[in-house]
Design an enzyme around this catalytic site. Structure first.
Site, PDB file in Angstrom:
ATOM      1  N   ASP A 178       0.852  -1.191   0.000  1.00 27.32           N
ATOM      2  CA  ASP A 178       0.000   0.000   0.000  1.00 27.32           C
ATOM      3  C   ASP A 178       0.887   1.240   0.000  1.00 27.32           C
ATOM      4  OD1 ASP A 178      -1.748   2.094   0.380  1.00 27.32           O
ATOM      5  OD2 ASP A 178      -2.959   1.055   1.871  1.00 27.32           O
ATOM      6  N   HIS A 231       0.597   8.064   3.802  1.00 33.79           N
ATOM      7  CA  HIS A 231       1.199   7.405   4.950  1.00 33.79           C
ATOM      8  C   HIS A 231       2.702   7.634   5.081  1.00 33.79           C
ATOM      9  CE1 HIS A 231      -2.683   5.529   5.341  1.00 33.79           C
ATOM     10  NE2 HIS A 231      -2.598   5.070   4.112  1.00 33.79           N
ATOM     11  N   ILE A 269      -0.338   9.391   8.540  1.00 31.48           N
ATOM     12  CA  ILE A 269      -1.064   8.507   9.445  1.00 31.48           C
ATOM     13  C   ILE A 269      -0.730   7.051   9.151  1.00 31.48           C
ATOM     14  CG2 ILE A 269      -2.959  10.139   9.790  1.00 31.48           C
ATOM     15  CD1 ILE A 269      -4.594   8.529   7.766  1.00 31.48           C
ATOM     16  N   GLY A 307      -4.796   2.252   7.689  1.00 27.07           N
ATOM     17  CA  GLY A 307      -5.893   1.628   8.409  1.00 27.07           C
ATOM     18  C   GLY A 307      -5.706   0.129   8.529  1.00 27.07           C
TER      19      GLY A 307
END
Length: 278
Positions: free
Chosen positions: A181, A186, A201, A204
């Site tokens: 990903d 990120h 961040i 998820g």
């Protein structure tokens, strides 16, 4: 450019093939913070069940201009993974990904896209079904219906039966992205700021993997074959380095409800969790 729902729903499956190696399996485990040798040492290696979300992953498809989405504003809303067989640690993996449904919440609220990937090994064994609900924050108002989205699992109104606390590392997102990903949200501070975050961040699905580790340890004796399903809703982002506390409720035999929060900010980050164990 706006999304065209008819075009997206009519797209043929995206077929992705992957030659999974023990190195991939170990990198995934490191990306979700595992420390147990069963998930890190090639001589006794087992695959974490939540690794299914990375297998034969077609990449961050929403960055393709042909889909018409405002990819900078996209977040992972919900995730469901059903394990049909224990995951291998190596071998050929085949994924077939489709945009299964779209839900229009309105021009000011965005849209939801249900993306489903069926995952098989090279011999045709059905390993897992990964179903994600993607929150297209900048793409609502295309005229579709908001009805029919899956109803989240309700949580018991009582104290949890167990609580598991696991830390994340400051470089957790930088490790997790090696599993495929590569969304710059990120890792790139400028992209994160453009999306409204103070810093990059945690993915998820990295949070999801940490929660999966908590469930595996608390209710499955760290036996990957015993975790059969894990669903839930992302409610707030995690920043790398924060501590994730997973509260677990035992329901009927083999079924769990759960929720996770970040300890440092006392913020619920994953809710309406549902899991099935053997």
């Amino acid at each position: 450019m706006a999304i065209d729902p008819d075009k997206l729903l009519a797209m043929p499956p995206i077929v992705t093939r992957q030659m999974l190696t023990p190195r991939d399996t170990i990198i995934y485990a490191l990306g979700v913070g595992a420390t147990e040798l069963d998930f890190l040492f090639e001589e006794r290696l087992r695959a974490l069940p939540t690794m299914a979300v990375t297998l034969a992953y077609p990449g961050f498809i929403w960055r393709d201009p042909a889909l018409g989405a405002n990819w900078q504003k996209i977040l992972h809303g919900e995730q469901s993974t059903i394990l049909h067989a224990p995951l291998p640690v190596e071998g050929e993996i085949v994924g077939s990904t489709v945009i299964e449904a779209l839900y229009d919440k309105g021009a000011d609220k965005g849209a939801l896209a249900m993306v489903t990937r069926e995952i098989h090994d090279g011999a045709g064994t059905h390993l897992a079904t990964s179903r994600s609900m993607t929150f297209l924050r900048g793409d609502g108002g295309f005229g579709g219906s908001s009805e029919g989205a899956p109803v989240p699992h309700s949580l018991p109104d009582r104290m949890p039966d167990d609580v598991v606390t696991l830390a994340t590392a400051a470089n957790q997102a930088q490790i997790y992205r090696l599993s495929g990903d590569l969304n710059p949200l990120h890792i790139d501070p400028d992209v994160a700021a453009g999306a409204g975050f103070d810093e990059p961040i945690l993915h998820g699905l990295a949070t999801y993997g940490v929660i999966g580790r908590a469930l595996l340890a608390a209710r499955c004796g760290n036996d990957p074959a015993r975790l059969r399903r894990i669903d839930g809703r992302f409610s707030s982002p995690v920043y790398p380095g924060e501590t994730i506390e997973t509260a677990i409720w035992d329901e009927e035999a083999g079924r769990l409800a759960f929720r996770a929060r970040v300890v440092e900010r006392d913020k619920i980050v994953f809710t309406n969790g549902y899991a099935e164990t053997a």
